[in-house]
Design an enzyme around this catalytic site. Structure first.
Site, PDB file in Angstrom:
ATOM      1  N   HIS A 106     -30.542  27.764  12.816  1.00 58.98           N
ATOM      2  CA  HIS A 106     -31.505  27.114  11.930  1.00 58.98           C
ATOM      3  C   HIS A 106     -32.922  27.355  12.367  1.00 58.98           C
ATOM      4  CE1 HIS A 106     -28.291  25.253   9.960  1.00 58.98           C
ATOM      5  NE2 HIS A 106     -27.856  24.671  11.051  1.00 58.98           N
ATOM      6  N   GLU A 122     -21.006  54.842   2.249  1.00 56.53           N
ATOM      7  CA  GLU A 122     -21.202  54.515   3.663  1.00 56.53           C
ATOM      8  C   GLU A 122     -19.995  54.922   4.505  1.00 56.53           C
ATOM      9  OE1 GLU A 122     -21.925  50.296   4.099  1.00 56.53           O
ATOM     10  OE2 GLU A 122     -20.476  49.768   2.554  1.00 56.53           O
ATOM     11  N   ASN A 148     -26.534  52.599   7.592  1.00 57.35           N
ATOM     12  CA  ASN A 148     -26.132  51.880   8.816  1.00 57.35           C
ATOM     13  C   ASN A 148     -24.673  52.191   9.156  1.00 57.35           C
ATOM     14  OD1 ASN A 148     -28.595  50.710   8.459  1.00 57.35           O
ATOM     15  ND2 ASN A 148     -27.811  48.756   7.727  1.00 57.35           N
ATOM     16  N   ASP A 149     -23.829  52.074   8.129  1.00 56.62           N
ATOM     17  CA  ASP A 149     -22.417  52.353   8.362  1.00 56.62           C
ATOM     18  C   ASP A 149     -22.104  53.843   8.303  1.00 56.62           C
ATOM     19  OD1 ASP A 149     -21.055  49.939   8.966  1.00 56.62           O
ATOM     20  OD2 ASP A 149     -21.447  49.251   6.928  1.00 56.62           O
ATOM     21  N   CYS A 175     -30.042  52.163   1.133  1.00 57.86           N
ATOM     22  CA  CYS A 175     -30.329  50.763   1.454  1.00 57.86           C
ATOM     23  C   CYS A 175     -30.068  50.436   2.924  1.00 57.86           C
ATOM     24  CB  CYS A 175     -29.545  49.815   0.555  1.00 57.86           C
ATOM     25  SG  CYS A 175     -27.771  49.953   0.771  1.00 57.86           S
TER      26      CYS A 175
HETATM   27  C1  PEP Z   1     -25.344  49.883   5.456  1.00 56.41           C
HETATM   28  O1  PEP Z   1     -24.216  49.973   5.937  1.00 56.41           O
HETATM   29  O2  PEP Z   1     -26.230  50.760   5.567  1.00 56.41           O
HETATM   30  C2  PEP Z   1     -25.723  48.684   4.680  1.00 56.41           C
HETATM   31  C3  PEP Z   1     -26.881  48.618   4.061  1.00 56.41           C
HETATM   32  O3  PEP Z   1     -24.865  47.643   4.667  1.00 56.41           O
HETATM   33  P1  PEP Z   1     -24.688  46.576   5.852  1.00 56.41           P
HETATM   34  O4  PEP Z   1     -25.817  46.807   6.821  1.00 56.41           O
HETATM   35  O5  PEP Z   1     -24.738  45.250   5.199  1.00 56.41           O
HETATM   36  O6  PEP Z   1     -23.348  46.942   6.395  1.00 56.41           O
HETATM   37 MG    MG Z   2     -22.596  48.692   5.344  1.00 58.80          MG
END
Ligand code: PEP
Ligand code: MG
Length: 583
Positions: free
Chosen positions: A193, A435, A458-459, A506
């Site tokens: 929090h 991803e 990211n993934d 993203c």
């Molecule tokens: C990603 O994998 O790049 C992504 C945007 O999703 P998350 O970070 O929520 O896994």
């Molecule tokens: Mg992801």
């Protein structure tokens, strides 16, 4: 014991310099005191009365927080109210009084101790962090039973930086916001929090600092660098000067970047990039707008679990989505269906323990396995689609059949809505996250069936390079500029464009100007990132030409060494924008 400067976790960015105010959250020591059996009904009545008083207090705090800070922060107190109304909790306490002939204080303390100890067994960071809620509720009831006044941050006589072991939701809700300049807290992870509150109030905060209370005293001078996650107690003059300059620079950059918010993300040769924001919770919208995003490129709906212990109902979800969609309209909101599992909010008790959770029952796999849960979410999204411009995004698609199954479920919900004359956007776009490498490699066929791609770097990087995105030991191998990553992204973008669909990125890669420059050169249509990163990326876009970015991307696609690619990219960008600050 040499820790100063202290290293913690950055919780809310910015730098603040001020005086220490140590805030001890209270913990009463309640002795086991026996009462005569004839007093049992009286003791139960005493507890019932204290619970009623506590419930009223909680409602009052909730209203005040809702008014002054925001709905998410206020929602925390819904949970407190719910707990004070929970027959299971109350009956346990009443039973303890009856069976053991003990005081109401002891009974309620024992009840909550049991709940907290059960929670601590769970392997789930989020649930563990809720322990401070239970402590908070218990403390309030005991305070109302014994008449001891709860210590608060309400009456501070000067501006201070609060140093504490932990802060409960009541502590932060009641504090005098004009006097609290920053937080340095021993406890707390990314979903605590304190972090949520500090971000909402935009005050610098560092959490997870090891044993700072053993080191500071009231009135000490302290620097909280919420950007770097560093806290310095009683800095020498040289350090103080350095941070005063850093603070000034941070604030100047913030101000100048906000001016950019209203301007378009258009290159010098007229190419407009869609710049959107990633959000976790609806109340980030104000922040999103302030930073100049054109829409939400990724709404990580699984974070709705932050406020819930159970699955959110269709109506609860609908209300959350509607809030975001209405606020952003006419700009698009891309709602990603739950990306649960892996490391996100699933306790061992909810699911079988998995050896490789990142390769396990996660995201779309989990949703398809529990179609009722999934349909509830799809109904809520479709229902919200009439309030603005909604697109649906499926996470972790690995092959075409997963998309077809998900689409099939949407079609059945649509059919049901039509039969019941429930309005929804008939042309709602359906996209997939790219991803997983297998999906990237069949992008040509996927692009024939979906409306858009959103590349989750990211993934994608984690799976392509076989590097756990959260494992520090191998983080040196996690490289967005690995040529395999760039080549695969290029293939996905070309496949999308060959099939006349749009493609965004993203993942975090979109948020770093140097990397965003490359992504634009590779041909991406949209970039979505955390709001804070938007002004920097926009500034970069407004100072480059698409033609230069394309020429550069073509050149680096031929290189094999990621370090060389980065150096070349930084050099190219600095040539175009000499005062660009590279991170
Ligand atoms: C990603 O994998 O790049 C992504 C945007 O999703 P998350 O970070 O929520 O896994
Ligand atoms: Mg992801």
């Amino acid at each position: 014991m040499k820790q100063n400067p202290f290293k913690g976790t950055s919780a809310s960015p910015g730098i603040i310099i001020g005086d220490v105010f140590i805030f001890d959250s209270q913990k009463y020591v309640i002795e086991k005191t026996l009462i005569p059996p004839k007093d049992v009904p009286l003791e139960i009545k005493k507890l019932k009365d204290a619970i009623e008083v506590s419930k009223n207090e909680v409602l009052k705090i909730k209203e005040a927080v809702n008014r002054e800070i925001g709905e998410t922060q206020a929602a925390i107190f819904n949970f407190h109210h719910l707990m004070l109304d929970d027959p299971q909790v109350l009956n346990t306490a009443f039973e303890i009084i009856e069976k053991e002939n003990v005081t109401a204080e002891y009974a309620i303390q024992t009840t909550f101790d049991k709940i907290i100890s059960n929670l601590s067994q769970l392997d789930n960071a989020y649930i563990k962090e809720r322990q401070s809620d239970y402590n908070d509720i218990c403390l309030r009831v005991i305070g109302n039973l014994s008449g001891i006044k709860h210590k608060t941050l309400e009456t501070l006589d000067k501006k201070v930086i609060v140093v504490a072991h932990d802060l409960s939701p009541s502590d932060t809700a009641n504090m005098d916001k004009s006097k609290v300049l920053g937080f340095a807290i021993e406890m707390g992870g990314p979903t605590s929090h304190t972090v949520i509150m500090a971000k909402a109030l935009e005050i610098p905060a560092v959490v997870g600092i090891n044993n700072i209370l053993g080191f500071v005293k009231n009135g000490d001078k302290i620097i909280v660098d919420g950007t770097e996650g560093v806290v310095i107690v009683n800095p020498d003059n040289k350090t103080l000067k350095k941070y005063q300059i850093k603070k000034y620079e941070f604030e100047t950059v913030e101000k100048s970047l906000f001016k950019l918010a209203q301007l378009k993300a258009k290159t010098l040769d007229g190419y407009e990039v869609e710049l959107a924001a990633n959000i976790e919770l609806p109340d980030e919208i104000e922040h999103v707008k302030k930073h100049g995003a054109k829409g939400i490129g990724l709404f990580r709906t699984e974070f709705i679990f932050l406020r819930k212990v159970d699955l959110p109902t269709e109506n609860e979800q609908f209300e959350e989505y509607k809030k975001v969609v209405k606020a952003m309209s006419p700009d698009p909101v891309i709602i990603r269906t739950f990306d649960l599992g892996g490391d996100k909010f699933m306790s061992k008790s909810a699911l079988m323990e998995e050896l490789n959770p990142f390769l396990g029952l996660r995201a779309i796999r989990l949703s398809l396995k529990f179609p009722d849960m999934f349909k509830t979410q799809l109904r809520a999204i479709l229902h919200a689609s009439v309030y603005g411009n909604v697109k649906i995004l499926f996470p972790m698609i690995s092959g075409i059949n997963e998309f077809r199954q998900a689409k099939g479920l949407i079609e059945s919900v649509k059919e049901d809505f039509k039969n019941k004359s429930i309005p929804f956007d008939q042309n709602i776009q359906m996209g997939i996250m790219i991803e997983i490498p297998s999906a990237a490699l069949i992008a040509e066929s996927l692009a024939q069936e979906v409306d858009f791609f959103s590349i989750g770097t990211n993934d994608l990087i984690q799976y392509l390079l076989a590097v756990d995105r959260g494992n520090e030991k191998v983080s040196y191998l996690y490289d967005p500029l690995h040529p395999s990553v760039l080549k695969l992204i290029k293939y996905v973008i070309d496949s999308a464009h060959n099939n006349k669909i749009w493609v965004g990125v993203c993942g975090e890669m979109a948020a770093e100007p140097v990397l965003a420059f490359i992504l634009i050169g590779l041909g991406v249509d949209e970039l979505s990132m955390s709001s804070r990163a938007i002004p920097d990326v926009k500034r970069m876009i407004r100072n480059i030409r698409l033609s230069d970015a394309k020429t550069f991307a073509d050149k680096i696609l031929k290189l094999s060494d990621p370090n060389r690619i980065r150096k070349e990219a930084e050099r190219a960008l600095l040539k175009l924008i000499p005062d660009m600050v590279l991170t």
